[in-house]
Design an enzyme around this catalytic site. Structure first.
Site, PDB file in Angstrom:
ATOM      1  N   LEU A  14       0.851  -1.196   0.000  1.00 44.44           N
ATOM      2  CA  LEU A  14       0.000   0.000   0.000  1.00 44.44           C
ATOM      3  C   LEU A  14       0.889   1.249   0.000  1.00 44.44           C
ATOM      4  CD1 LEU A  14      -3.013   0.494  -0.108  1.00 44.44           C
ATOM      5  CD2 LEU A  14      -3.054   0.538   2.367  1.00 44.44           C
ATOM      6  N   HIS A  15       1.630   1.428  -1.094  1.00 44.29           N
ATOM      7  CA  HIS A  15       2.499   2.599  -1.231  1.00 44.29           C
ATOM      8  C   HIS A  15       1.684   3.760  -1.795  1.00 44.29           C
ATOM      9  CE1 HIS A  15       2.867   2.128  -5.619  1.00 44.29           C
ATOM     10  NE2 HIS A  15       2.884   0.836  -5.375  1.00 44.29           N
ATOM     11  N   ALA A  16       2.332   4.810  -2.251  1.00 44.31           N
ATOM     12  CA  ALA A  16       1.658   6.065  -2.596  1.00 44.31           C
ATOM     13  C   ALA A  16       0.509   5.918  -3.592  1.00 44.31           C
ATOM     14  CB  ALA A  16       2.665   7.075  -3.113  1.00 44.31           C
TER      15      ALA A  16
END
Length: 92
Positions: A14-16
């Site tokens: 769940l990165h940018a």
């Protein structure tokens, strides 16, 4: 209060980009939604920074919770988004 557990499908977690898509979808919901690691304090799903602080990696489980009549539909939509990989799955 309905809740659902979902496995993070994004290959990089769940990165940018996936977090941004998730937060935007949560903000469109007519109900308040929170997200948490199981057993941890929930955060507002509409807060980009709060969602990023979860530091959820690929394959990790998160718990979504919502209140209100539209909660089941909101949870289904957001769970499907979290379970997908936006880099390989077209995002509506």
């Amino acid at each position: 209060m309905p809740s659902i557990q979902v496995t993070v499908g994004a290959a990089d977690g769940l990165h940018a980009r996936p977090a941004s898509l998730f937060v935007q979808a949560a903000a469109r919901q007519p109900v308040r939604v929170t997200v948490a690691r199981p057993g941890a304090a929930p955060v507002d799903a509409r807060s980009f920074l709060a969602v990023l602080t979860l530091a959820a990696g690929h394959g990790e489980t998160l718990e979504l919770t919502a209140e209100g009549d539209a909660a089941p539909a909101a949870l289904d939509e957001l769970a499907a988004l979290l379970a997908s990989d936006p880099d390989t799955t077209p995002v509506p």
